[in-house]
Design a protein around this motif. Structure first.
Motif, PDB file in Angstrom:
ATOM      1  N   PHE A 123       0.866  -1.177   0.000  1.00  0.00           N
ATOM      2  CA  PHE A 123       0.000   0.000   0.000  1.00  0.00           C
ATOM      3  C   PHE A 123       0.905   1.230   0.000  1.00  0.00           C
ATOM      4  CE2 PHE A 123       0.939  -1.403   4.261  1.00  0.00           C
ATOM      5  CZ  PHE A 123       1.339  -0.236   4.921  1.00  0.00           C
ATOM      6  N   ILE A 127      -6.567  -2.468   5.192  1.00  0.00           N
ATOM      7  CA  ILE A 127      -5.632  -3.259   4.380  1.00  0.00           C
ATOM      8  C   ILE A 127      -6.261  -4.590   4.002  1.00  0.00           C
ATOM      9  CG2 ILE A 127      -3.390  -4.408   4.338  1.00  0.00           C
ATOM     10  CD1 ILE A 127      -3.202  -1.373   4.171  1.00  0.00           C
ATOM     11  N   ASP A 183      -6.047   0.911  -1.402  1.00  0.00           N
ATOM     12  CA  ASP A 183      -4.791   1.191  -2.108  1.00  0.00           C
ATOM     13  C   ASP A 183      -3.772   1.924  -1.236  1.00  0.00           C
ATOM     14  OD1 ASP A 183      -5.728   0.227  -4.737  1.00  0.00           O
ATOM     15  OD2 ASP A 183      -7.108   1.929  -4.594  1.00  0.00           O
ATOM     16  N   ARG A 235      -0.839  -6.979   4.188  1.00  0.00           N
ATOM     17  CA  ARG A 235      -0.837  -6.720   2.750  1.00  0.00           C
ATOM     18  C   ARG A 235      -0.190  -7.876   1.986  1.00  0.00           C
ATOM     19  NH1 ARG A 235      -2.670  -2.617  -0.866  1.00  0.00           N
ATOM     20  NH2 ARG A 235      -1.505  -2.848  -2.787  1.00  0.00           N
TER      21      ARG A 235
END
Length: 272
Positions: free
Chosen positions: A17, A224, A229, A266
């Motif tokens: 991210f 997340i 994003d 992530r």
């Protein structure tokens, strides 16, 4: 939006991210450089694309005696110094059409505050600078309605637009994040979750906004997990004495630990 359109941004091929983080307001040069140095070290180590955030002016205060800034040009010059010192991009919010051209001379991303995101002239002024434009979703707006704000930027021949969810009003003095809105807004633009502002408790009788910083990790991890994003977090080395929004900022000492957890989540999300 392609992150590489943001000048000086690093680690765009890491799969992470991206992060917009810094103090709520620029209180002085020493504090800004101190926070930026810490965040640059963390994000470089974890390979997180990073944009330093700091408001050069706080125009939307509850009370007239609340801190609003150290002076426009002085604060903007500090933002430029942060960028030049650490070779990183910067973002600041604007409140008037005139702010757009002035701030564009110093920063890389212009942010439209949530309360002002339906102000067409302001959005157009930001878009016409050619800078990346970050549109904060109004606390009173549906995720679907943000497509119209995005379109205003696109109609100015500027495709560098980001949408940020900063929570939705839940009664008079609380906010909630509807995570269903993230994939909805991703249909229109790159989407960021503003964790700390989503935890504000506005409209307090004292005229000072409250917050729930104890919930920062929870909301950030959820964002997340659903595939946002980018993440937006305000931080300070002394939130209790910060001049703006101290009640909902993350203490700088806790930043690295949180980023480690978010990067791990992530990586798991990316594996699916």
């Amino acid at each position: 939006m392609n992150l590489q359109h943001i000048p000086q941004i690093k680690h765009t091929d890491s799969g992470n991210f991206f992060l917009l983080a810094g103090p709520c307001a620029i209180e002085g040069e020493e504090m800004a450089l101190r926070i930026a140095e810490k965040l640059v070290g963390i994000t470089d180590n974890l390979k997180i694309p990073y944009v330093f955030k700091g408001s050069f002016k706080k125009a939307n205060r509850s009370r007239i005696d609340s801190f609003s800034g150290i002076g426009d040009e002085k604060a903007l010059k500090i933002l430029r110094k942060v960028s030049e010192t650490f070779q990183i991009p910067t973002v600041t919010d604007i409140h008037t059409n005139e702010d757009a051209d002035m701030a564009a001379q110093y920063v890389d991303v212009l942010q439209i505050p949530a309360f002002l995101v339906r102000q067409t002239d302001l959005v157009v002024a930001a878009a016409n600078t050619g800078k990346v434009v970050n549109l904060k979703k109004g606390q009173f707006m549906s995720p679907e309605s943000m497509k119209h704000a995005v379109q205003k930027v696109l109609d100015c021949n500027n495709e560098n637009v980001v949408v940020t969810d900063r929570g939705t009003m839940f009664g008079y003095q609380d906010m909630i994040v509807d995570f269903r809105g993230i994939p909805t807004m991703q249909q229109y633009a790159t989407t960021v979750l503003d964790v700390t502002h989503s935890l504000q408790q506005p409209n307090q009788t004292a005229g000072v906004t409250g917050g729930r910083p104890d919930m920062i990790e929870t909301v950030a991890k959820a964002g997340i997990a659903v595939g946002v994003d980018g993440i937006f977090i305000e931080t300070h080395f002394d939130p209790a004495n910060a001049k703006s929004d101290g009640a909902n900022m993350l203490h700088l000492d806790y930043f690295e630990g949180l980023m480690n957890k978010l990067v791990a989540i992530r990586k798991t999300v990316n594996s699916f």
